[in-house]
Design an enzyme around this catalytic site. Structure first.
Site, PDB file in Angstrom:
ATOM      1  N   GLU A  54     -11.956   3.110   2.481  1.00 53.62           N
ATOM      2  CA  GLU A  54     -11.221   3.116   3.757  1.00 53.62           C
ATOM      3  C   GLU A  54     -11.319   4.546   4.277  1.00 53.62           C
ATOM      4  O   GLU A  54     -10.404   5.351   4.131  1.00 53.62           O
ATOM      5  CB  GLU A  54      -9.765   2.704   3.538  1.00 53.62           C
ATOM      6  CG  GLU A  54      -9.030   2.377   4.824  1.00 53.62           C
ATOM      7  CD  GLU A  54      -7.536   2.117   4.606  1.00 53.62           C
ATOM      8  OE1 GLU A  54      -6.905   2.833   3.811  1.00 53.62           O
ATOM      9  OE2 GLU A  54      -7.005   1.204   5.260  1.00 53.62           O
ATOM     10  N   GLU A  76       0.831  -1.209   0.000  1.00 54.59           N
ATOM     11  CA  GLU A  76       0.000   0.000   0.000  1.00 54.59           C
ATOM     12  C   GLU A  76       0.864   1.256   0.000  1.00 54.59           C
ATOM     13  O   GLU A  76       1.810   1.368   0.781  1.00 54.59           O
ATOM     14  CB  GLU A  76      -0.894   0.007   1.260  1.00 54.59           C
ATOM     15  CG  GLU A  76      -1.825   1.213   1.293  1.00 54.59           C
ATOM     16  CD  GLU A  76      -2.717   1.254   2.524  1.00 54.59           C
ATOM     17  OE1 GLU A  76      -2.569   0.402   3.425  1.00 54.59           O
ATOM     18  OE2 GLU A  76      -3.565   2.159   2.589  1.00 54.59           O
TER      19      GLU A  76
HETATM   20  O1  LIG Z   1      -3.472   4.697   6.712  1.00 54.82           O
HETATM   21  C1  LIG Z   1      -3.688   3.636   6.114  1.00 54.82           C
HETATM   22  O2  LIG Z   1      -4.234   3.608   4.993  1.00 54.82           O
HETATM   23  C2  LIG Z   1      -3.341   2.372   6.674  1.00 54.82           C
HETATM   24  O3  LIG Z   1      -3.667   1.360   6.094  1.00 54.82           O
HETATM   25  C3  LIG Z   1      -2.638   2.334   7.945  1.00 54.82           C
HETATM   26  O4  LIG Z   1      -2.923   1.186   8.624  1.00 54.82           O
END
Ligand SMILES: O=C(O)C(=O)CO
Length: 272
Positions: free
Chosen positions: A235, A137
């Site tokens: 998210e 990521e």
């Molecule tokens: O900040 C984020 O996107 C994360 O995945 C940290 O855990």
């Protein structure tokens, strides 16, 4: 495109298994972070599809002294991933403890690049053995994660390309990319062959699409036009009501609806 919601950031007043149940009932897949604190049997019995979870618990992938910990702890999480049917294991270029850099580093050196690519190859081998994909990521270092080296989307992409393993992809987080770089549509086009999953939230505030400066309808159209058929996960925090945030996310990434809104706005303009 499949849509997922990160259960760590919505319905936060509810027990975790209940959050998962609500997200699943609303028709989304579910993203998790650290699985160690979770009641795995309860999550499994929800019937939810789990798109991703954090894929290591310590160590920094780019750090020659601690990269072995990433590989070792990734292996310990495989049984949980298999039990839940999780497809993608999320890793970061360096270890986070409560979201903060465990060993802050503000410059990358050659050893970090080489170690990062090699560690990803080792994770790819674990993924291949168990039918999992490890996804690196990108993170922003300007606001949320200062001191994480090689966290920018273009560095993450370069590491994934260097690993060159089919079980190693990117978790392309567009919230982080907007803070670090912007130019999101070009980024998704360039990264497309290496994307394992995409995460979204708006800027500023990290809430659902439509609450900030990112034109997610345009991003969604670009993804469809580029042929992306993978998962997009929200998210993000809910700016108000959680269920409304989920629906705003769904609207932003339901491109047929977006197209018709776009064309009716256009015909109104023409009529005027
Ligand atoms: O900040 C984020 O996107 C994360 O995945 C940290 O855990």
């Amino acid at each position: 495109m499949r849509l997922a919601v990160c259960a760590e950031m919505v319905f936060t007043e509810l027990p975790f298994a209940e959050r998962v149940r609500r997200i699943h009932e609303a028709g989304f897949d579910v993203e998790l972070w650290d699985s160690r604190s979770k009641d795995i049997a309860a999550l499994k019995s929800s019937g939810a599809v789990f798109s991703s979870m954090t894929g290591y618990t310590s160590g920094s992938l780019v750090d020659a002294d601690t990269a072995d910990d990433v590989v070792r702890t990734a292996e310990t999480l495989v049984p949980t991933a298999l039990e839940l049917g999780v497809s993608r294991m999320v890793v970061h270029s360096a270890e986070l403890i409560d979201g903060k850099a465990a060993r802050p580093a503000y410059r990358a050196n050659g050893s970090m690049w080489i170690t990062g690519a090699r560690t990803l190859e080792r994770l790819g081998a674990i993924g291949e053995k168990h039918g999992l994909t490890f996804c690196l990521e990108n993170l922003n270092t300007v606001l949320d994660h200062p001191g994480i080296p090689l966290a920018r989307a273009k560095d993450t992409l370069a590491l994934v390309e260097a690993a060159g393993h089919p079980n190693v992809k990117m978790m392309l987080d567009l919230y982080h990319a907007q803070l670090g770089q912007g130019n999101l549509i070009e980024l998704v086009r360039t990264a497309l062959p290496h994307i394992g999953e995409i995460q979204v939230a708006d800027v500023p505030g990290r809430c659902e699409p439509g609450t900030g400066e990112i034109n997610y309808l345009a991003v969604a159209r670009a993804l469809v036009a580029a042929g992306y058929e993978g998962t997009v996960g929200m998210e993000a925090w809910a700016s108000g009501d959680d269920m409304e945030a989920l629906e705003a996310f769904r609207r932003a990434f339901t491109v047929e609806a977006a197209e018709s809104r776009h064309s009716s706005a256009f015909s109104t303009e023409v009529a005027l």
